[in-house]
Design a protein around this motif. Structure first.
Motif, PDB file in Angstrom:
ATOM      1  N   LYS A   6       0.851  -1.345   0.107  1.00 33.56           N
ATOM      2  CA  LYS A   6      -0.081   0.039   0.108  1.00 33.56           C
ATOM      3  C   LYS A   6       0.930   1.289  -0.132  1.00 33.56           C
ATOM      4  O   LYS A   6       1.906   1.369   0.831  1.00 33.56           O
ATOM      5  N   PHE A   7       0.725   2.175  -0.733  1.00 29.54           N
ATOM      6  CA  PHE A   7       1.240   3.504  -0.942  1.00 29.54           C
ATOM      7  C   PHE A   7       0.333   4.582  -0.441  1.00 29.54           C
ATOM      8  O   PHE A   7      -0.715   4.726  -1.099  1.00 29.54           O
ATOM      9  N   VAL A  33       0.409  -7.014  -5.597  1.00 33.75           N
ATOM     10  CA  VAL A  33      -0.642  -6.272  -5.321  1.00 33.75           C
ATOM     11  C   VAL A  33      -0.806  -5.068  -4.789  1.00 33.75           C
ATOM     12  O   VAL A  33      -0.183  -4.788  -3.786  1.00 33.75           O
ATOM     13  N   ILE A  34      -1.263  -4.090  -5.561  1.00 31.86           N
ATOM     14  CA  ILE A  34      -0.805  -2.494  -5.298  1.00 31.86           C
ATOM     15  C   ILE A  34      -2.147  -1.838  -4.652  1.00 31.86           C
ATOM     16  O   ILE A  34      -2.938  -1.799  -5.641  1.00 31.86           O
ATOM     17  N   VAL A  35      -2.051  -1.245  -3.552  1.00 31.84           N
ATOM     18  CA  VAL A  35      -3.221  -0.291  -3.021  1.00 31.84           C
ATOM     19  C   VAL A  35      -3.037   1.092  -3.099  1.00 31.84           C
ATOM     20  O   VAL A  35      -1.873   1.419  -2.484  1.00 31.84           O
ATOM     21  N   ASP A 178       1.040  -9.167 -14.121  1.00 32.15           N
ATOM     22  CA  ASP A 178       2.277  -9.248 -13.250  1.00 32.15           C
ATOM     23  C   ASP A 178       1.710  -8.197 -11.966  1.00 32.15           C
ATOM     24  O   ASP A 178       1.909  -8.545 -10.911  1.00 32.15           O
ATOM     25  N   TYR A 179       0.833  -7.316 -12.256  1.00 29.81           N
ATOM     26  CA  TYR A 179       0.570  -6.456 -11.203  1.00 29.81           C
ATOM     27  C   TYR A 179      -1.138  -6.036 -11.068  1.00 29.81           C
ATOM     28  O   TYR A 179      -1.649  -5.892 -12.405  1.00 29.81           O
ATOM     29  N   ILE A 180      -1.732  -6.176 -10.153  1.00 27.73           N
ATOM     30  CA  ILE A 180      -3.086  -5.534 -10.024  1.00 27.73           C
ATOM     31  C   ILE A 180      -3.165  -4.232  -9.166  1.00 27.73           C
ATOM     32  O   ILE A 180      -2.583  -4.154  -8.143  1.00 27.73           O
ATOM     33  N   ALA A 215      -1.521 -13.185   1.747  1.00 28.89           N
ATOM     34  CA  ALA A 215      -0.258 -12.629   1.558  1.00 28.89           C
ATOM     35  C   ALA A 215       0.814 -12.977   2.595  1.00 28.89           C
ATOM     36  O   ALA A 215       0.343 -13.296   3.558  1.00 28.89           O
ATOM     37  N   GLU A 216       1.985 -13.082   2.055  1.00 26.93           N
ATOM     38  CA  GLU A 216       3.225 -13.387   3.006  1.00 26.93           C
ATOM     39  C   GLU A 216       3.365 -12.197   3.936  1.00 26.93           C
ATOM     40  O   GLU A 216       3.980 -12.230   4.963  1.00 26.93           O
TER      41      GLU A 216
END
Length: 460
Positions: A6-7, A33-35, A178-180, A215-216
């Motif tokens: 998360k950013f 997984v990008i939030v 690759d990325y969502i 997630a890890e």
């Protein structure tokens, strides 16, 4: 395994920050997984996109036009820096313009939809930027993940069935790209309406996805090197916390630590997923690891001390209060009628103090609330205390030490700071104090001095 990353708003404020985010993503192939939050401030006097959206929703004609233009310019500057074409950018412009023409059932629903647009558009833009850099990425709306909520439009509560829905679609989503990129802060109710979590709710979205994707790790990138043992605006160069437990973080966040949303930690606790808080501007630094309590060992009595002024207290005195069956029930029923929840309720044999979040008790309802309590409970004394601050002293190390509370009280007494209330949690890892607001910062400094300054150089 996958990491949810998360950013925050400061991490995505402009094209320069975007480049840092791209570098961070490239350094670890598990960050998939990008939030994203809405763009934050680029400089101290700047305005966050979310605040511009609020002006866009409720301003006069001139304010609305200016706010819309400023929002478009913020996103467009980022798009142009990464050579996102006008054609690819056009949906962002159209979505923002269409907001004013949509139907909303009421003002709260409208405000939630406008506020959520900051994250929605930034997630679309992030996916476009990644694609423009030759990466495989796609925007994924919370509805596609099956995230649903209920409750207030602007303070939503997650439907627990969302986790199984996320798990059902997660494998296919990650196999296709690759990325969502998922917008934080909002989801949809059963009627398909946009609802937002409380302010700072992108942290909550990140934690929900960390659990849903199993997630890890959940990495939360912000604008500080780590979580500190005290507010740097109150204590100069406070101790940097390297490791802490879930419950330490939750206690401190609740009472005022603004780095991490206090509700966001709950999904991670439930799934036992470690959280790392790191700095987008200094990603090589270790940051702060937040982990389960099992096998955690602290070499300090306390981990942190924090104060908050957003509380008020109602002091109630009635002789033989402890002998009156149903007294507390009657009090809670009155609060229920007014739609008010309380934070804490320390009591004695003839006295009871109720601590509230100030935002719940407006000046409009306060006189009637006090009148009802006095009349229905026949109180001997009733006092509303607006000049109230809460201090939380938190640490796993407190459980195994004798005399911690004595040291806290002595430290404050030496500086002539009076304690209005004191309460120790059943877990024995936290002590709560009530003090006057004008003494809160000095109280934090005195407690910090007592427990940290004599042990400079010792790391947790």
């Amino acid at each position: 395994m996958v990491k949810v990353v998360k950013f925050g708003g400061s991490s995505l404020a402009d094209a320069t920050q975007y480049r840092k985010v791209l570098d961070i993503l490239s350094q670890d192939q598990h960050r998939r997984v990008i939030v994203v939050s809405a763009p934050g401030k680029r400089f101290p006097s700047d305005t966050k996109v979310t605040d511009l959206l609020i002006k866009y929703e409720n301003g006069d004609e001139n304010e609305v036009s200016l706010a819309r233009q400023l929002i478009i310019e913020r996103y467009q500057a980022i798009a142009e820096a990464f050579k996102v074409s006008d054609q690819r950018f056009e949906p962002i412009r159209e979505y923002l313009s269409d907001l004013v023409n949509l139907y909303y059932v009421n003002r709260k629903a409208r405000l939630a939809h406008f506020k959520a647009a900051g994250e929605h558009l930034n997630a679309i833009l992030m996916a476009e930027v990644l694609q423009a850099q030759g990466m495989s990425a796609r925007f994924v709306d919370p509805s596609e993940l099956g995230i649903t909520v209920h409750g207030d439009y602007n303070n939503a509560i997650l439907d627990q069935n969302s986790y199984s829905k996320i798990q059902d679609v997660s494998a296919n989503l990650l196999s296709d790209t690759d990325y969502i990129v998922v917008p934080g802060f909002y989801a949809y109710n059963d009627a398909g309406e946009v609802c937002t979590f409380s302010r700072g709710g992108s942290d909550i979205t990140g934690a929900i996805l960390a659990r849903g994707f199993q997630a890890e790790m959940y990495e939360n990138f912000t604008d500080v090197d780590s979580i500190y043992s005290a507010n740097p605006h109150v204590v100069k160069h406070p101790h940097s916390i390297r490791e802490m437990t879930y419950r330490e973080m939750r206690e401190l966040s609740y009472a005022g630590f603004s780095v991490f949303h206090d509700e966001a930690i709950i999904p991670a606790i439930e799934a036992q997923i470690p959280i790392v808080v790191k700095n987008t501007n200094h990603p090589a630094l270790p940051g702060t690891l937040i982990e389960p309590e099992q096998n955690f060992r602290s070499d300090r009595e306390i981990t942190g001390v924090v104060s908050s002024n957003h509380f008020a207290a109602l002091y109630l005195h009635k002789y033989l209060l402890n002998r009156e069956v149903g007294f507390t029930l009657k009090l809670l029923q009155i609060l229920y009628r007014y739609g008010i929840s309380y934070e804490h309720m320390p009591s004695g044999i003839d006295d009871l103090t109720i601590i509230f979040d100030k935002n719940q008790v407006s000046n409009a309802i306060l006189p009637n609330l006090l009148e009802d309590i006095h009349r229905e409970l026949q109180t001997d004394q009733l006092e509303w205390i607006d000049d109230y601050a809460i201090l939380m002293i938190v640490g796993e190390g407190m459980r195994d030490k004798v005399g911690i509370v004595d040291r806290i009280v002595d430290a404050l007494a030496r500086d002539q700071i009076g304690i209005q209330m004191i309460n120790q949690g059943a877990s024995r890892i936290s002590t709560m104090l009530g003090v006057h607001q004008n003494q809160a910062d000095q109280a934090v400094r005195q407690i910090y001095k007592e427990f940290f300054e004599s042990k400079v150089g010792v790391e947790q």
